[in-house]
Design a protein around this motif. Structure first.
Motif, PDB file in Angstrom:
ATOM      1  N   UNK A 141       3.528   5.399  13.790  1.00 60.58           N
ATOM      2  CA  UNK A 141       3.193   6.254  12.654  1.00 60.58           C
ATOM      3  C   UNK A 141       1.892   7.010  12.900  1.00 60.58           C
ATOM      4  N   UNK A 142       0.932   6.324  13.528  1.00 59.35           N
ATOM      5  CA  UNK A 142      -0.323   6.982  13.868  1.00 59.35           C
ATOM      6  C   UNK A 142      -0.101   8.114  14.850  1.00 59.35           C
ATOM      7  N   UNK A 143       0.746   7.866  15.865  1.00 57.49           N
ATOM      8  CA  UNK A 143       1.057   8.902  16.848  1.00 57.49           C
ATOM      9  C   UNK A 143       1.785  10.081  16.207  1.00 57.49           C
ATOM     10  N   UNK A 144       2.737   9.773  15.312  1.00 54.92           N
ATOM     11  CA  UNK A 144       3.484  10.838  14.649  1.00 54.92           C
ATOM     12  C   UNK A 144       2.567  11.698  13.782  1.00 54.92           C
ATOM     13  N   UNK A 145       1.718  11.043  12.985  1.00 50.53           N
ATOM     14  CA  UNK A 145       0.834  11.790  12.088  1.00 50.53           C
ATOM     15  C   UNK A 145      -0.184  12.605  12.888  1.00 50.53           C
TER      16      UNK A 145
ATOM     17  N   UNK B  34      -8.637  11.506   8.059  1.00 47.52           N
ATOM     18  CA  UNK B  34      -7.286  11.121   8.474  1.00 47.52           C
ATOM     19  C   UNK B  34      -7.150  11.205   9.988  1.00 47.52           C
ATOM     20  N   UNK B  35      -7.703  12.261  10.570  1.00 44.28           N
ATOM     21  CA  UNK B  35      -7.631  12.447  12.017  1.00 44.28           C
ATOM     22  C   UNK B  35      -8.326  11.291  12.740  1.00 44.28           C
ATOM     23  N   UNK B  36      -9.476  10.877  12.238  1.00 41.03           N
ATOM     24  CA  UNK B  36     -10.218   9.771  12.861  1.00 41.03           C
ATOM     25  C   UNK B  36      -9.416   8.470  12.800  1.00 41.03           C
ATOM     26  N   UNK B  37      -8.817   8.191  11.664  1.00 39.23           N
ATOM     27  CA  UNK B  37      -8.008   6.969  11.536  1.00 39.23           C
ATOM     28  C   UNK B  37      -6.755   7.052  12.412  1.00 39.23           C
ATOM     29  N   UNK B  38      -6.192   8.259  12.521  1.00 40.53           N
ATOM     30  CA  UNK B  38      -5.015   8.448  13.374  1.00 40.53           C
ATOM     31  C   UNK B  38      -5.335   8.152  14.835  1.00 40.53           C
ATOM     32  N   UNK B  39      -6.498   8.603  15.267  1.00 39.88           N
ATOM     33  CA  UNK B  39      -6.915   8.351  16.646  1.00 39.88           C
ATOM     34  C   UNK B  39      -7.006   6.853  16.903  1.00 39.88           C
ATOM     35  N   UNK B  40      -7.570   6.129  15.936  1.00 43.22           N
ATOM     36  CA  UNK B  40      -7.701   4.679  16.078  1.00 43.22           C
ATOM     37  C   UNK B  40      -6.328   4.006  16.141  1.00 43.22           C
TER      38      UNK B  40
ATOM     39  N   UNK C 126      -2.348  -2.000  11.078  1.00 46.74           N
ATOM     40  CA  UNK C 126      -1.819  -1.676   9.754  1.00 46.74           C
ATOM     41  C   UNK C 126      -2.894  -1.002   8.907  1.00 46.74           C
ATOM     42  N   UNK C 127      -4.106  -1.530   8.992  1.00 46.89           N
ATOM     43  CA  UNK C 127      -5.201  -0.989   8.182  1.00 46.89           C
ATOM     44  C   UNK C 127      -5.482   0.468   8.538  1.00 46.89           C
ATOM     45  N   UNK C 128      -5.600   0.751   9.826  1.00 52.09           N
ATOM     46  CA  UNK C 128      -5.950   2.107  10.261  1.00 52.09           C
ATOM     47  C   UNK C 128      -4.878   3.136   9.929  1.00 52.09           C
ATOM     48  N   UNK C 129      -3.624   2.791  10.168  1.00 52.17           N
ATOM     49  CA  UNK C 129      -2.574   3.779   9.906  1.00 52.17           C
ATOM     50  C   UNK C 129      -2.388   3.963   8.402  1.00 52.17           C
ATOM     51  N   UNK C 130      -2.576   2.895   7.634  1.00 51.12           N
ATOM     52  CA  UNK C 130      -2.493   3.018   6.177  1.00 51.12           C
ATOM     53  C   UNK C 130      -3.573   3.936   5.629  1.00 51.12           C
ATOM     54  N   UNK C 131      -4.800   3.735   6.098  1.00 46.80           N
ATOM     55  CA  UNK C 131      -5.908   4.571   5.638  1.00 46.80           C
ATOM     56  C   UNK C 131      -5.768   6.004   6.148  1.00 46.80           C
ATOM     57  N   UNK C 132      -5.129   6.164   7.304  1.00 48.71           N
ATOM     58  CA  UNK C 132      -4.861   7.517   7.822  1.00 48.71           C
ATOM     59  C   UNK C 132      -3.910   8.255   6.890  1.00 48.71           C
ATOM     60  N   UNK C 133      -2.831   7.579   6.483  1.00 50.08           N
ATOM     61  CA  UNK C 133      -1.854   8.202   5.589  1.00 50.08           C
ATOM     62  C   UNK C 133      -2.466   8.514   4.220  1.00 50.08           C
TER      63      UNK C 133
ATOM     64  N   UNK D 165       0.822  -1.210   0.000  1.00 48.49           N
ATOM     65  CA  UNK D 165       0.000   0.000   0.000  1.00 48.49           C
ATOM     66  C   UNK D 165       0.848   1.248   0.000  1.00 48.49           C
ATOM     67  N   UNK D 166       1.931   1.235   0.780  1.00 51.19           N
ATOM     68  CA  UNK D 166       2.845   2.384   0.816  1.00 51.19           C
ATOM     69  C   UNK D 166       3.515   2.610  -0.540  1.00 51.19           C
TER      70      UNK D 166
END
Length: 301
Positions: free
Chosen positions: A123-127, A109-115, A91-98, A63-64
């Motif tokens: 990566x979720x925390x960084x984003x 993106x914010x919602x997926x990052x929270x998840x 993996x799914x949540x952070x990928x969809x966040x990016x 995906x990346x």
């Protein structure tokens, strides 16, 4: 993962690299042939991961590759498909966040990052920290930004250190960038070493220090880092911090180009075109530029 699912997953991976191989075979250069071999090797690696680990990681990585573009152009639709195939929800949540962030759908993106942050993904925390810092998908909140930045490096992940280094570098906060690159470099990470060397070389945030820059680049080339070879070539070509040596510069540029660094190819093209450092050779210059264009280097056009 049952047999039908595995076959479907294998088919998706083979399709991606097959497309790249066809693209590369349309070019007749030895460089392209070498890159074809690399793509075939990737197929082998990815299929082995599926058979041995049976997890989501291959599809997250795939995906990346579609999200950021590897050899071919980005493909958001295929990136989304890969991320959604991840069985592991992290993996799914952070990928969809990016993906959502890249498409400028910041609220999603914010919602997926929270998840993904709740799943303690760096990566979720960084984003999420980046979004709080920039006020994208949420209000600007520097305290929350720092909180999530700190969470992203809590397990001393070198990718997190480098991501934060890049973030502050782009904000021209070079002292903070240096802090995080140093943390990555302390783990002998080649990207951290090259980035730190770049700060020393350019004197961003402090006085120029060619000797320290050279030391960092030399540590990075032990890991076959393409940028480190190119940077050392640049130092020797211009005589910055070292005795000018065209022959050595060209050797470093060539080593970098063999590792698919398009900037090194442009540098070699300039040398052959100008005749400074080597015999003037317009044919070789054009060949180098052609290879750089295949790697989407804008300055080569």
């Amino acid at each position: 993962m049952n047999e039908n699912e595995r076959k479907k997953d294998e088919s998706l991976i083979i399709q991606y690299f097959y497309e790249n191989i066809i693209f590369l075979l349309s070019n007749s250069s030895d460089k392209s042939k070498l890159h074809v071999k690399l793509q075939i090797y990737y197929i082998y690696v990815f299929l082995n991961i599926i058979h041995q680990k049976n997890d989501s990681e291959p599809f997250y990585v795939l995906g990346d590759l579609y999200l950021y573009g590897d050899i071919k152009k980005q493909n958001y639709e295929k990136a989304q498909k890969c991320y959604e195939m991840c069985v592991n929800s992290t993996f799914k949540n952070v990928g969809l966040a990016k993906l959502s962030f890249k498409k400028k759908n910041y609220e999603q993106a914010f919602d997926y990052c929270k998840l993904s942050s709740e799943q303690n993904n760096w990566e979720g925390n960084f984003l999420l920290g980046k979004m709080y810092y920039q006020g994208k998908g949420t209000d600007i909140n520097l305290e929350e930004a720092q909180k999530f930045f700190d969470l992203s490096i809590s397990d001393k992940n070198v990718e997190a250190f480098n991501s934060l280094g890049d973030f502050y570098y782009k904000k021209e906060d070079y002292l903070k960038a240096k802090k995080y690159y140093e943390l990555a470099a302390q783990q002998n990470d080649s990207y951290g070493l090259v980035s730190l060397g770049g700060l020393y070389y350019n004197g961003f945030g402090f006085e120029k220090d060619y000797l320290s820059a050279k030391e960092k680049f030399e540590l990075a080339i032990k890991q076959n880092d393409a940028s480190a070879f190119n940077n050392l070539g640049f130092m020797y070509f211009h005589g910055n911090g070292v005795k000018q040596n065209y022959s050595r510069a060209i050797s470093y540029y060539k080593a970098s180009s063999y590792l698919f660094n398009s900037i090194a190819l442009v540098n070699l093209a300039d040398i052959y075109y100008s005749g400074i450092g080597a015999k003037k050779d317009i044919v070789k210059s054009k060949e180098c530029l052609k290879l750089a264009i295949y790697q989407n280097n804008v300055s080569a056009f």
